[in-house]
Every structure is written in C-alpha cells, then in structure tokens.
Design a protein around this motif. Structure first.
Motif, mmCIF file in Angstrom:
data_model
loop_
_atom_site.group_PDB
_atom_site.id
_atom_site.type_symbol
_atom_site.label_atom_id
_atom_site.label_comp_id
_atom_site.label_asym_id
_atom_site.label_seq_id
_atom_site.Cartn_x
_atom_site.Cartn_y
_atom_site.Cartn_z
ATOM 1 N N ILE A 182 0.822 -1.216 0.000
ATOM 2 C CA ILE A 182 0.000 0.000 0.000
ATOM 3 C C ILE A 182 0.857 1.268 0.000
ATOM 4 N N ASN A 183 0.393 2.241 -0.794
ATOM 5 C CA ASN A 183 1.021 3.557 -0.842
ATOM 6 C C ASN A 183 0.595 4.345 0.407
ATOM 7 N N HIS A 184 1.572 4.894 1.105
ATOM 8 C CA HIS A 184 1.298 5.613 2.356
ATOM 9 C C HIS A 184 0.281 6.750 2.168
ATOM 10 N N LEU A 185 0.383 7.458 1.040
ATOM 11 C CA LEU A 185 -0.521 8.595 0.792
ATOM 12 C C LEU A 185 -1.948 8.105 0.578
ATOM 13 N N GLU A 186 -2.069 6.977 -0.109
ATOM 14 C CA GLU A 186 -3.406 6.397 -0.298
ATOM 15 C C GLU A 186 -3.969 5.979 1.065
ATOM 16 N N GLY A 187 -3.099 5.486 1.925
ATOM 17 C CA GLY A 187 -3.524 5.152 3.287
ATOM 18 C C GLY A 187 -4.130 6.368 3.973
ATOM 19 N N HIS A 188 -3.435 7.519 3.900
ATOM 20 C CA HIS A 188 -3.961 8.735 4.541
ATOM 21 C C HIS A 188 -5.365 9.052 4.019
ATOM 22 N N ILE A 189 -5.579 8.905 2.717
ATOM 23 C CA ILE A 189 -6.909 9.193 2.145
ATOM 24 C C ILE A 189 -7.961 8.309 2.806
ATOM 25 N N TYR A 190 -7.637 7.026 2.970
ATOM 26 C CA TYR A 190 -8.636 6.059 3.451
ATOM 27 C C TYR A 190 -8.894 6.118 4.952
ATOM 28 N N ALA A 199 -12.813 14.957 7.733
ATOM 29 C CA ALA A 199 -11.490 14.902 8.356
ATOM 30 C C ALA A 199 -11.529 13.827 9.429
ATOM 31 N N PRO A 200 -10.568 12.933 9.432
ATOM 32 C CA PRO A 200 -10.568 11.855 10.429
ATOM 33 C C PRO A 200 -10.304 12.416 11.825
ATOM 34 N N PRO A 201 -10.654 11.648 12.878
ATOM 35 C CA PRO A 201 -10.245 12.070 14.224
ATOM 36 C C PRO A 201 -8.716 12.167 14.267
ATOM 37 N N ILE A 202 -8.227 12.977 15.199
ATOM 38 C CA ILE A 202 -6.779 13.241 15.261
ATOM 39 C C ILE A 202 -5.958 11.942 15.252
ATOM 40 N N SER A 203 -6.428 10.918 15.980
ATOM 41 C CA SER A 203 -5.652 9.671 16.090
ATOM 42 C C SER A 203 -5.503 8.967 14.741
ATOM 43 N N LEU A 204 -6.369 9.312 13.775
ATOM 44 C CA LEU A 204 -6.265 8.681 12.455
ATOM 45 C C LEU A 204 -5.692 9.642 11.412
ATOM 46 N N CYS A 205 -5.408 10.904 11.839
ATOM 47 C CA CYS A 205 -4.781 11.866 10.915
ATOM 48 C C CYS A 205 -3.287 11.564 10.798
ATOM 49 N N THR A 206 -2.650 11.380 11.953
ATOM 50 C CA THR A 206 -1.214 11.089 11.924
ATOM 51 C C THR A 206 -1.029 9.622 11.531
ATOM 52 N N ASP A 207 0.207 9.234 11.255
ATOM 53 C CA ASP A 207 0.481 7.904 10.708
ATOM 54 C C ASP A 207 -0.071 6.790 11.595
ATOM 55 N N ASN A 208 -0.726 5.830 10.953
ATOM 56 C CA ASN A 208 -1.292 4.688 11.695
ATOM 57 C C ASN A 208 -1.474 3.501 10.759
ATOM 58 N N GLY A 209 -1.670 2.333 11.355
ATOM 59 C CA GLY A 209 -1.803 1.113 10.560
ATOM 60 C C GLY A 209 -3.223 0.876 10.074
ATOM 61 N N ALA A 210 -4.210 1.447 10.795
ATOM 62 C CA ALA A 210 -5.614 1.224 10.425
ATOM 63 C C ALA A 210 -5.900 1.791 9.035
ATOM 64 N N MET A 211 -5.332 2.974 8.744
ATOM 65 C CA MET A 211 -5.588 3.596 7.431
ATOM 66 C C MET A 211 -4.998 2.729 6.308
ATOM 67 N N ILE A 212 -3.915 2.032 6.608
ATOM 68 C CA ILE A 212 -3.287 1.165 5.607
ATOM 69 C C ILE A 212 -4.187 -0.057 5.366
ATOM 70 N N ALA A 213 -4.748 -0.587 6.449
ATOM 71 C CA ALA A 213 -5.668 -1.728 6.325
ATOM 72 C C ALA A 213 -6.931 -1.316 5.576
ATOM 73 N N ALA A 214 -7.429 -0.086 5.830
ATOM 74 C CA ALA A 214 -8.643 0.389 5.153
ATOM 75 C C ALA A 214 -8.385 0.522 3.654
ATOM 76 N N ALA A 215 -7.266 1.148 3.285
ATOM 77 C CA ALA A 215 -6.938 1.315 1.861
ATOM 78 C C ALA A 215 -6.791 -0.047 1.186
ATOM 79 N N ALA A 216 -6.207 -0.995 1.911
ATOM 80 C CA ALA A 216 -5.934 -2.318 1.335
ATOM 81 C C ALA A 216 -7.217 -3.052 0.956
ATOM 82 N N PHE A 217 -8.297 -2.803 1.696
ATOM 83 C CA PHE A 217 -9.567 -3.466 1.394
ATOM 84 C C PHE A 217 -10.026 -3.126 -0.028
ATOM 85 N N TYR A 218 -9.817 -1.850 -0.416
ATOM 86 C CA TYR A 218 -10.255 -1.397 -1.745
ATOM 87 C C TYR A 218 -9.238 -1.738 -2.826
ATOM 88 N N ARG A 219 -8.130 -2.318 -2.429
ATOM 89 C CA ARG A 219 -7.052 -2.667 -3.365
ATOM 90 C C ARG A 219 -6.727 -4.157 -3.251
#
Ligand code: KG4
Ligand code: ZN
Length: 324
Positions: free
Chosen positions: A109-117, A285-305
């Motif tokens: 997963i692309n980190h930037l795509e993770g931030h989007i998701y 805008a995500p809650p603050i805990s999901l704005c900064t780098d995290n693994g959940a956003m990577i898992a979310a993006a991965a579902f669509y990919r």
C-alpha cells in the motif's frame, strides 16, 4: 474481510486491524516523537532501530485489541512507500515474515493512499469525485479522486511540505518537536493581531511553496518585534489561508462532491475549521488519532485494493512513490 495494516514509513511504529475496509477493530501506535525531539527532527537510522524494537509488540497489541487471532486475518497490508527507506524496510520485512508464517496474502500500500482512506473509517461514506488534501510532514498533495484508486495529481509542494514548515517554524521559534501541535498551542496564546506573513500563491497553480514562509518566521523571530505566540499565529494563518484557498478553488474547478482532509497537519484545528467554513461541499477529516500515521488507514486502503495491491515476497520498498 479482516486486514492487518502495518505502517513504519517515518517515526511511528503502527499496526491496525480493520474489517470490511470500514470498521476499526484496533489502532496501536508506538510514537517515537520523544526520541527524535532532542534532535529537533526525525533521525532516519534511529527511527529504523526503534521500529525494529517496537514492531512485534505493536502487532501483538493490535491483534489483542481487535480480539482476534492470526488465523482470523484475511490479509496483511503494509506501507511499502513513500517514506524513509530504512524505516519502511522494517515494516515491510515484518509483514513479509508474518504473511509467510501465517500463510496470508501480502498487500503493498502507498502511504498517501492510506492517509486518504482514514476517511473511510468514519460513520458516513465519502462520495466521489473528491478533492483530497494530504498534508503531512513529508507531503502536501492536492489530489482529485474520481473513484477508488483513480487519482489525478492537481498540485504538490515545490519545496517544504506543510508539516515540515510547521516543524521548521517551531524550531526557529524554540517551540520543540513535533512543531505542528506546538505552533497550534502557542498561537492560541496570541493576545494581539498577528503579523501578516507571506503567502506563495504561485499564480493559478495548485502547487504549494512554504520555504519562503520559514525564512519570514526566522526574520521576525530575529527582529523580536512581535511576541512568539503572535508570530506562530501569523505563520499558521498563512499556511491555512493558502491550503484552504487552493483546496476550495480545486473543488469548484472539478465539481467535487466533498473534500477529504488527511495527513498529520489535518489534525490542525484552524485548518479544519476554516476549510469547513469556506468549502461549498462537505469536508471530511478523520479524528486526530487517524490523521497522523497509523496502521488502520493502511488496512482500510488495502480493502479497496485487495486485488491490485497483491505482492510477492520479493516486494521492495519505494522511498519515492507518487500517488499519481
Ligand atoms: O502524517 P504524519 O504523522 O507523518 C508523515 O507522514 O509525515 O504527519 C506528521 C506532521 C508533522 O510535521 C507534524 O508537525 C504535523 O504533522 N502535525 C501538525 C499537527 N499535528 C501534527 N501540524 C499542524 N497542526 C497540528 N495540530
Ligand atoms: Zn503520513
């Protein structure tokens, strides 16, 4: 579909578990901010070493928080870029090891795509086309998302990223690291009208430039004409003004249905408030805990990919990996 997401592109060692790309089951982040604070910025080699120590305990904690066993997982997703190569390598190799040991598909997963998701982990579903503003320590990208994985780059920074500008301005003002929260906090203490700092409009371009602003902050700090909170407020106003004006213009030009704000700088209160006020369409805008780098956003993006991101054990890191 239950996905474990692993993220080590900068200085957060993170793992998250997400069901069906939407339901947050776990989000565990071991921040190294305190370690890097004494150097005034992230030291890549130090980051890698700390990732190595923290990664497996963080994965274990994420599975525990999600109340699941490795056998419950359907895939392991990992940030393979962009980011610090040595830092990315740690997460990538742990993800490969786990995918091999647990016999699960590996998703790159692309980190930037993770931030989007991170915006898909909220209650409502964002609509396309969306204008996405990704503002973090390493990136300032304005992207048009027409659908899942369909991105057009509208603009990007020509020098410093927005978060980098916050960090550098905070350093000049003696406010510590990371700079974003420190500037935001200090700006709230301003008692008089802040000085008007420069805005790099760059004509009609959707690109950004923040390096001149950093120089202006340095000059004001040296002059000592204004108190530090006023300079911090003037700096923040300038960054917010440019980010909001260009995002709103992109929304109008492309007929976007919503704005998706993401990345560490999306945690900034005045940015969130001003964008919500000025945008003609809803702002997510995500809650603050999901704005900064995290693994959940990577898992979310991965579902669509789940198909296109499939990778083999020969997967390598991509320190530079543009989203579009
Ligand atoms: O997304 P992120 O955690 O890491 C990268 O991918 O770079 O973003 C970190 C950046 C740092 O530059 C930090 O100063 C900035 O996000 N940041 C903020 C705020 N919280 C974090 N910037 C402005 N206001 C904040 N409240
Ligand atoms: Zn990031």
């Amino acid at each position: 579909m239950l996905i474990l997401g692993i993220e080590t592109s900068c200085d957060e060692t993170a793992a998250g578990v997400v069901a069906e790309g939407r339901q947050l089951r776990a989000n565990v982040v071991a921040s190294q901010a305190a370690v890097h604070a004494r150097y005034g910025g992230v030291v890549p080699e130090v980051a890698s070493r700390h990732h190595l120590e923290a990664m497996l305990p963080v994965v274990t904690a994420a599975l525990k928080e999600a109340g699941c066993e490795p056998r419950d997982l359907d895939a392991i997703a990992v940030t393979s870029g962009p980011g610090l190569a040595g830092a990315l390598l740690v997460g990538l190799n742990v993800a490969k090891g786990l995918a091999f040991a647990w016999d699960k598909p590996l998703l790159s997963i692309n980190h930037l795509e993770g931030h989007i998701y991170a915006n898909w982990l909220l209650d409502r579903t964002p609509e396309f086309p969306a204008v996405v503003l990704i503002v973090s320590g390493g990136h300032s990208e304005l992207v048009l998302a027409r659908g899942h994985g369909e991105y057009t780059l509208l603009g990007r920074t020509r020098d410093d990223a927005a978060g980098e500008a916050f960090d550098k301005a905070a350093r000049v003002l003696g406010l510590g690291f990371p700079g974003g929260p420190a500037i935001e906090r200090t700006a709230r203490e301003a008692k008089s009208k802040p000085p008007k700092l420069p805005r790099a409009w760059l004509g009609e371009s959707c690109d950004f430039s923040f390096s001149g602003l950093k120089t202006a902050v340095g000059r004001l700090a040296a002059e000592a004409k204004y108190p530090v909170p006023e300079i911090a407020a003037g700096f923040q106003e300038s960054v917010v003004d440019v980010l909001v004006t260009k995002t709103v213009r992109a929304v109008r030009e492309h007929g976007a249905a919503c704005v998706l704000l993401s990345g560490g700088v999306a945690a900034n209160g005045p940015l969130r408030a001003t964008l919500a006020e000025k945008s003609p369409v809803p702002v997510w805008a995500p809650p603050i805990s999901l704005c900064t780098d995290n693994g959940a956003m990577i898992a979310a993006a991965a579902f669509y990919r789940a198909e296109s991101a499939r990778a083999g054990l020969d997967l390598d890191v991509r320190a530079n990996w543009p989203i579009a």
